[in-house]
Design a protein around this motif. Structure first.
Motif, PDB file in Angstrom:
ATOM      1  N   LEU A 108       0.832  -1.214   0.000  1.00 50.24           N
ATOM      2  CA  LEU A 108       0.000   0.000   0.000  1.00 50.24           C
ATOM      3  C   LEU A 108       0.863   1.259   0.000  1.00 50.24           C
ATOM      4  O   LEU A 108       0.536   2.240  -0.657  1.00 50.24           O
ATOM      5  CB  LEU A 108      -0.934   0.016   1.210  1.00 50.24           C
ATOM      6  N   ARG A 109       1.967   1.213   0.729  1.00 51.09           N
ATOM      7  CA  ARG A 109       2.865   2.380   0.762  1.00 51.09           C
ATOM      8  C   ARG A 109       3.453   2.656  -0.616  1.00 51.09           C
ATOM      9  O   ARG A 109       3.622   3.807  -1.013  1.00 51.09           O
ATOM     10  CB  ARG A 109       3.966   2.186   1.801  1.00 51.09           C
ATOM     11  N   GLU A 110       3.772   1.594  -1.368  1.00 52.37           N
ATOM     12  CA  GLU A 110       4.292   1.777  -2.731  1.00 52.37           C
ATOM     13  C   GLU A 110       3.248   2.439  -3.619  1.00 52.37           C
ATOM     14  O   GLU A 110       3.558   3.345  -4.398  1.00 52.37           O
ATOM     15  CB  GLU A 110       4.719   0.436  -3.319  1.00 52.37           C
ATOM     16  N   ALA A 111       1.990   1.991  -3.507  1.00 49.31           N
ATOM     17  CA  ALA A 111       0.909   2.592  -4.297  1.00 49.31           C
ATOM     18  C   ALA A 111       0.696   4.041  -3.871  1.00 49.31           C
ATOM     19  O   ALA A 111       0.518   4.925  -4.717  1.00 49.31           O
ATOM     20  CB  ALA A 111      -0.380   1.789  -4.130  1.00 49.31           C
ATOM     21  N   GLU A 112       0.741   4.295  -2.583  1.00 48.50           N
ATOM     22  CA  GLU A 112       0.583   5.656  -2.074  1.00 48.50           C
ATOM     23  C   GLU A 112       1.709   6.560  -2.580  1.00 48.50           C
ATOM     24  O   GLU A 112       1.468   7.703  -2.975  1.00 48.50           O
ATOM     25  CB  GLU A 112       0.569   5.647  -0.546  1.00 48.50           C
ATOM     26  N   SER A 113       2.908   6.041  -2.608  1.00 48.98           N
ATOM     27  CA  SER A 113       4.052   6.797  -3.112  1.00 48.98           C
ATOM     28  C   SER A 113       3.852   7.165  -4.577  1.00 48.98           C
ATOM     29  O   SER A 113       4.110   8.296  -4.991  1.00 48.98           O
ATOM     30  CB  SER A 113       5.329   5.977  -2.930  1.00 48.98           C
ATOM     31  N   TRP A 114       3.388   6.208  -5.377  1.00 48.61           N
ATOM     32  CA  TRP A 114       3.127   6.481  -6.789  1.00 48.61           C
ATOM     33  C   TRP A 114       2.048   7.549  -6.940  1.00 48.61           C
ATOM     34  O   TRP A 114       2.175   8.470  -7.749  1.00 48.61           O
ATOM     35  CB  TRP A 114       2.708   5.200  -7.504  1.00 48.61           C
ATOM     36  N   LEU A 115       0.982   7.431  -6.155  1.00 48.78           N
ATOM     37  CA  LEU A 115      -0.098   8.418  -6.213  1.00 48.78           C
ATOM     38  C   LEU A 115       0.398   9.807  -5.827  1.00 48.78           C
ATOM     39  O   LEU A 115       0.049  10.799  -6.467  1.00 48.78           O
ATOM     40  CB  LEU A 115      -1.253   8.011  -5.293  1.00 48.78           C
ATOM     41  N   GLU A 116       1.213   9.882  -4.785  1.00 51.17           N
ATOM     42  CA  GLU A 116       1.733  11.175  -4.341  1.00 51.17           C
ATOM     43  C   GLU A 116       2.644  11.794  -5.396  1.00 51.17           C
ATOM     44  O   GLU A 116       2.582  12.997  -5.664  1.00 51.17           O
ATOM     45  CB  GLU A 116       2.479  11.030  -3.013  1.00 51.17           C
TER      46      GLU A 116
END
Length: 113
Positions: A79-87
């Motif tokens: 989830l953190r990887e996806a959040e990083s991409w979104l940010e």
């Protein structure tokens, strides 16, 4: 397509389903068995298991061993990887919109002069 990109695609595809998003939200509060996860849904245990398998394949969920039970647990790193991409995407688009706004203001100012 890189492995990271493929996993990110799989994560967003998995999260595109409201039942799977709900399961992820439930697991964010702690581990649960498939039976516990299935309780609020009007679907078979097998259908819930299929949703969990999709979440497992993309790495969002893993299953442990606790005596006879196999509790599901959320893997927050994915989830953190996806959040990083979104940010990163949000910052990129925000910068582009700021440049567009400045350009439009300059065009409007020139038109009024």
């Amino acid at each position: 397509m890189t492995t990271g990109t493929a996993q990110l695609d799989a994560v967003f595809t998995a999260l595109g389903d409201p039942t799977r998003r709900d399961i992820v939200a439930r697991l964010s509060r702690g581990d649960a068995t498939v039976t516990e996860l299935a309780e609020p849904y009007a679907m078979s245990l097998q259908a819930v298991s299929q949703h969990i398998r999709v979440l497992e394949r993309c790495g969002l969920v893993s299953r442990g061993r606790d005596r006879q039970a196999r509790p599901c647990r959320l893997e927050p790193g994915v989830l953190r990887e996806a959040e990083s991409w979104l940010e990163e995407s949000r910052r990129t688009w925000s910068a582009r919109m700021d440049r567009l706004e400045a350009h439009l203001a300059a065009v409007q100012e020139r038109g009024q002069a």
